[in-house]
Design a protein around this motif. Structure first.
Motif, PDB file in Angstrom:
ATOM      1  N   LEU A 110     -46.250 -56.953   8.664  1.00 33.53           N
ATOM      2  CA  LEU A 110     -47.395 -56.557   7.843  1.00 33.53           C
ATOM      3  C   LEU A 110     -48.264 -57.759   7.474  1.00 33.53           C
ATOM      4  CD1 LEU A 110     -45.870 -53.894   5.432  1.00 33.53           C
ATOM      5  CD2 LEU A 110     -47.547 -53.531   7.252  1.00 33.53           C
ATOM      6  N   ALA A 111     -47.642 -58.881   7.151  1.00 30.92           N
ATOM      7  CA  ALA A 111     -48.398 -60.081   6.795  1.00 30.92           C
ATOM      8  C   ALA A 111     -49.199 -60.599   7.989  1.00 30.92           C
ATOM      9  CB  ALA A 111     -47.449 -61.153   6.271  1.00 30.92           C
ATOM     10  N   VAL A 112     -48.583 -60.622   9.156  1.00 33.24           N
ATOM     11  CA  VAL A 112     -49.286 -61.090  10.358  1.00 33.24           C
ATOM     12  C   VAL A 112     -50.425 -60.136  10.701  1.00 33.24           C
ATOM     13  CG1 VAL A 112     -49.036 -61.471  12.852  1.00 33.24           C
ATOM     14  CG2 VAL A 112     -47.339 -62.382  11.268  1.00 33.24           C
ATOM     15  N   PHE A 113     -50.183 -58.836  10.594  1.00 27.76           N
ATOM     16  CA  PHE A 113     -51.227 -57.849  10.866  1.00 27.76           C
ATOM     17  C   PHE A 113     -52.384 -58.017   9.890  1.00 27.76           C
ATOM     18  CE2 PHE A 113     -52.990 -53.520  10.191  1.00 27.76           C
ATOM     19  CZ  PHE A 113     -53.510 -53.329  11.461  1.00 27.76           C
ATOM     20  N   GLY A 114     -52.073 -58.271   8.627  1.00 21.81           N
ATOM     21  CA  GLY A 114     -53.124 -58.496   7.631  1.00 21.81           C
ATOM     22  C   GLY A 114     -53.950 -59.727   7.944  1.00 21.81           C
ATOM     23  N   CYS A 115     -53.294 -60.801   8.358  1.00 23.26           N
ATOM     24  CA  CYS A 115     -54.019 -62.030   8.710  1.00 23.26           C
ATOM     25  C   CYS A 115     -54.916 -61.814   9.931  1.00 23.26           C
ATOM     26  CB  CYS A 115     -53.040 -63.166   8.957  1.00 23.26           C
ATOM     27  SG  CYS A 115     -52.177 -63.698   7.470  1.00 23.26           S
ATOM     28  N   VAL A 116     -54.423 -61.074  10.905  1.00 20.15           N
ATOM     29  CA  VAL A 116     -55.232 -60.767  12.086  1.00 20.15           C
ATOM     30  C   VAL A 116     -56.454 -59.953  11.680  1.00 20.15           C
ATOM     31  CG1 VAL A 116     -55.260 -59.433  14.241  1.00 20.15           C
ATOM     32  CG2 VAL A 116     -53.344 -60.947  13.733  1.00 20.15           C
ATOM     33  N   CYS A 117     -56.281 -59.024  10.769  1.00 19.89           N
ATOM     34  CA  CYS A 117     -57.410 -58.210  10.312  1.00 19.89           C
ATOM     35  C   CYS A 117     -58.421 -59.044   9.529  1.00 19.89           C
ATOM     36  CB  CYS A 117     -56.922 -57.035   9.464  1.00 19.89           C
ATOM     37  SG  CYS A 117     -56.201 -55.720  10.456  1.00 19.89           S
ATOM     38  N   VAL A 118     -57.963 -60.041   8.773  1.00 17.72           N
ATOM     39  CA  VAL A 118     -58.887 -60.913   8.048  1.00 17.72           C
ATOM     40  C   VAL A 118     -59.773 -61.659   9.037  1.00 17.72           C
ATOM     41  CG1 VAL A 118     -59.021 -62.985   6.612  1.00 17.72           C
ATOM     42  CG2 VAL A 118     -57.476 -61.147   5.974  1.00 17.72           C
ATOM     43  N   VAL A 119     -59.173 -62.205  10.085  1.00 18.39           N
ATOM     44  CA  VAL A 119     -59.953 -62.935  11.090  1.00 18.39           C
ATOM     45  C   VAL A 119     -60.887 -61.985  11.830  1.00 18.39           C
ATOM     46  CG1 VAL A 119     -59.776 -64.271  13.225  1.00 18.39           C
ATOM     47  CG2 VAL A 119     -58.214 -64.724  11.338  1.00 18.39           C
ATOM     48  N   TRP A 120     -60.389 -60.829  12.196  1.00 17.46           N
ATOM     49  CA  TRP A 120     -61.197 -59.853  12.932  1.00 17.46           C
ATOM     50  C   TRP A 120     -62.364 -59.363  12.089  1.00 17.46           C
ATOM     51  CZ3 TRP A 120     -59.066 -54.536  15.009  1.00 17.46           C
ATOM     52  CH2 TRP A 120     -59.935 -54.035  15.975  1.00 17.46           C
ATOM     53  N   ALA A 121     -62.119 -59.106  10.800  1.00 15.29           N
ATOM     54  CA  ALA A 121     -63.185 -58.636   9.919  1.00 15.29           C
ATOM     55  C   ALA A 121     -64.245 -59.713   9.718  1.00 15.29           C
ATOM     56  CB  ALA A 121     -62.601 -58.212   8.577  1.00 15.29           C
ATOM     57  N   ALA A 122     -63.837 -60.981   9.685  1.00 13.26           N
ATOM     58  CA  ALA A 122     -64.796 -62.071   9.553  1.00 13.26           C
ATOM     59  C   ALA A 122     -65.726 -62.140  10.760  1.00 13.26           C
ATOM     60  CB  ALA A 122     -64.060 -63.392   9.378  1.00 13.26           C
ATOM     61  N   ARG A 123     -65.262 -61.647  11.885  1.00 13.78           N
ATOM     62  CA  ARG A 123     -66.078 -61.643  13.102  1.00 13.78           C
ATOM     63  C   ARG A 123     -66.810 -60.318  13.291  1.00 13.78           C
ATOM     64  NH1 ARG A 123     -64.281 -65.316  17.461  1.00 13.78           N
ATOM     65  NH2 ARG A 123     -63.013 -66.901  16.473  1.00 13.78           N
ATOM     66  N   GLY A 124     -66.781 -59.450  12.273  1.00 18.31           N
ATOM     67  CA  GLY A 124     -67.530 -58.198  12.340  1.00 18.31           C
ATOM     68  C   GLY A 124     -66.756 -57.052  12.945  1.00 18.31           C
ATOM     69  N   GLY A 125     -65.489 -56.953  12.637  1.00 18.49           N
ATOM     70  CA  GLY A 125     -64.657 -55.884  13.181  1.00 18.49           C
ATOM     71  C   GLY A 125     -65.007 -54.522  12.605  1.00 18.49           C
ATOM     72  N   PRO A 126     -64.238 -53.515  12.988  1.00 17.22           N
ATOM     73  CA  PRO A 126     -64.498 -52.152  12.503  1.00 17.22           C
ATOM     74  C   PRO A 126     -64.227 -52.020  10.999  1.00 17.22           C
ATOM     75  CG  PRO A 126     -62.451 -52.235  13.727  1.00 17.22           C
ATOM     76  CD  PRO A 126     -63.085 -53.566  13.884  1.00 17.22           C
ATOM     77  N   ARG A 127     -64.668 -50.916  10.445  1.00 19.20           N
ATOM     78  CA  ARG A 127     -64.570 -50.698   8.999  1.00 19.20           C
ATOM     79  C   ARG A 127     -63.129 -50.715   8.512  1.00 19.20           C
ATOM     80  NH1 ARG A 127     -67.872 -45.883   6.738  1.00 19.20           N
ATOM     81  NH2 ARG A 127     -69.468 -47.481   6.696  1.00 19.20           N
ATOM     82  N   TRP A 128     -62.214 -50.133   9.274  1.00 18.83           N
ATOM     83  CA  TRP A 128     -60.822 -50.096   8.818  1.00 18.83           C
ATOM     84  C   TRP A 128     -60.225 -51.496   8.787  1.00 18.83           C
ATOM     85  CZ3 TRP A 128     -57.029 -52.031  11.885  1.00 18.83           C
ATOM     86  CH2 TRP A 128     -57.277 -52.135  13.240  1.00 18.83           C
ATOM     87  N   ALA A 129     -60.644 -52.363   9.694  1.00 17.73           N
ATOM     88  CA  ALA A 129     -60.142 -53.740   9.689  1.00 17.73           C
ATOM     89  C   ALA A 129     -60.655 -54.494   8.465  1.00 17.73           C
ATOM     90  CB  ALA A 129     -60.546 -54.461  10.967  1.00 17.73           C
ATOM     91  N   ARG A 130     -61.891 -54.211   8.068  1.00 25.02           N
ATOM     92  CA  ARG A 130     -62.426 -54.845   6.854  1.00 25.02           C
ATOM     93  C   ARG A 130     -61.681 -54.362   5.618  1.00 25.02           C
ATOM     94  NH1 ARG A 130     -67.420 -54.065   9.781  1.00 25.02           N
ATOM     95  NH2 ARG A 130     -67.803 -52.137   8.647  1.00 25.02           N
ATOM     96  N   GLY A 131     -61.291 -53.086   5.609  1.00 26.55           N
ATOM     97  CA  GLY A 131     -60.507 -52.566   4.481  1.00 26.55           C
ATOM     98  C   GLY A 131     -59.131 -53.202   4.400  1.00 26.55           C
ATOM     99  N   VAL A 132     -58.477 -53.340   5.549  1.00 34.12           N
ATOM    100  CA  VAL A 132     -57.160 -53.982   5.576  1.00 34.12           C
ATOM    101  C   VAL A 132     -57.283 -55.448   5.184  1.00 34.12           C
ATOM    102  CG1 VAL A 132     -55.232 -54.646   7.081  1.00 34.12           C
ATOM    103  CG2 VAL A 132     -56.225 -52.364   7.280  1.00 34.12           C
ATOM    104  N   ALA A 133     -58.355 -56.103   5.635  1.00 34.20           N
ATOM    105  CA  ALA A 133     -58.569 -57.508   5.280  1.00 34.20           C
ATOM    106  C   ALA A 133     -58.765 -57.665   3.779  1.00 34.20           C
ATOM    107  CB  ALA A 133     -59.785 -58.051   6.035  1.00 34.20           C
TER     108      ALA A 133
END
Length: 63
Positions: free
Chosen positions: A12-35
């Motif tokens: 879960l921690a690794v997935f959260g960190c991946v979502c933070v990086v992905w959201a910073a690059r303009g990922g989908p809405r759900w990734a920004r929520g997880v981030a």
């Protein structure tokens, strides 16, 4: 059993960190929520760790 729980928390921690990086690059809405949830959880853990230390960094006059 404890190994399974710790492994799940690590995933879960690794997935959260991946979502933070992905959201910073303009990922989908759900990734920004997880981030956002990951950053809030990290801040809560950080604050709870600081409050239990007593006279740590904030209590000294060692300038």
């Amino acid at each position: 059993m404890i190994l399974i729980v710790l492994s799940g928390l690590l995933v879960l921690a690794v997935f959260g960190c991946v979502c933070v990086v992905w959201a910073a690059r303009g990922g989908p809405r759900w990734a920004r929520g997880v981030a956002k949830a990951t950053l809030v959880a990290g801040e809560l853990v950080s604050r709870s760790g600081r409050s239990g230390r007593g006279t740590g960094q904030h209590g000294g006059t060692d300038d």
